[in-house]
Design an enzyme around this catalytic site. Sequence first.
Site, PDB file in Angstrom:
ATOM      1  CE  LYS A 158      -2.026  -0.688   3.846  1.00 36.02           C
ATOM      2  NZ  LYS A 158      -2.134   0.129   4.992  1.00 36.02           N
ATOM      3  NE  ARG A 215      -5.270  -0.379  10.434  1.00 35.69           N
ATOM      4  CZ  ARG A 215      -4.116   0.205  10.126  1.00 35.69           C
ATOM      5  NH1 ARG A 215      -4.068   1.504   9.931  1.00 35.69           N
ATOM      6  NH2 ARG A 215      -3.024  -0.503  10.003  1.00 35.69           N
ATOM      7  NE  ARG A 261       7.104  -2.335   6.480  1.00 33.16           N
ATOM      8  CZ  ARG A 261       5.811  -2.055   6.560  1.00 33.16           C
ATOM      9  NH1 ARG A 261       5.146  -1.688   5.486  1.00 33.16           N
ATOM     10  NH2 ARG A 261       5.174  -2.160   7.701  1.00 33.16           N
ATOM     11  NE  ARG A 309       5.713   0.200  10.502  1.00 38.69           N
ATOM     12  CZ  ARG A 309       4.521   0.258   9.955  1.00 38.69           C
ATOM     13  NH1 ARG A 309       4.365   0.816   8.770  1.00 38.69           N
ATOM     14  NH2 ARG A 309       3.469  -0.238  10.563  1.00 38.69           N
ATOM     15  NE  ARG A 354       1.348  -3.754  11.743  1.00 35.28           N
ATOM     16  CZ  ARG A 354       2.395  -3.581  10.924  1.00 35.28           C
ATOM     17  NH1 ARG A 354       3.538  -4.179  11.167  1.00 35.28           N
ATOM     18  NH2 ARG A 354       2.293  -2.814   9.876  1.00 35.28           N
TER      19      ARG A 354
END
Length: 218
Positions: free
Chosen positions: A13, A88, A127, A160, A171
Amino acid sequence: MNLLIMGPPGSGKGTQSKYICEKYNIIHVSTGDMFRTAVAEKTEVGLLAKGYLDSGEYVPDSVTVRMVEERLTKKDCQNGFLLDGFPRTLEQAECLQKILKSQGKKLDKVINVEADTELIIKRLSGRRVCPKCGSSYHLKTQPPKVENVCDRCGADLIIRPDDCQETVENRIKVYLNNSADLLKYYKNLDLIVTVNGGNPIGTIFKKICIGISENDNN
Ligand code: AMP
């Protein structure tokens, strides 16, 4: 052009959001980024949100909705925006409709990036993100030109904190629990453009652009 992008964490995203905002000259409004900035700056919202971010749970709607409402009234959103990470939940979606109505705006499209759990975990484990400008990289598929340094602004890249395995799994679970209702809501409004997040970045972006231009009444 007022858009919304949905998808599980790690669906790509963030990368697509950058391309979309550049092409359509609209502002990226990411609630995740806003919360991370608030946590780093230790603002009132940040102190409240920290525990939720650390565990991968959602920050309460009362805080999140107000933050978004304030953000959307800012001048830089008047030309259009891409909401990322909000809404969300169904409740947040209903609040958003009210906010937009009160500001004389509407959503033009909702981009839904699909990705399966295995792919997400693989992506998030590699990531790396820039804490300064928010750019996102992947050690294997999208490495920075210089190891661990942001191409855009030169800052050192970080992992992160909520990309650790346990939080990632939570998540994804939290996302899946909430997204079905949300998708149904936007399908009923005939706004959804679905793309496969497992495809190459350029292919996904092309599909998104085609989806945005279809039935475009603007
Ligand atoms: P993201 O970068 O979008 O994955 O968001 C990171 C974290 O910020 C989430 O795991 C939540 O703790 C919080 N967050 C972001 N957006 C929302 C939202 N719309 N509602 C509640 N919490 C949110």
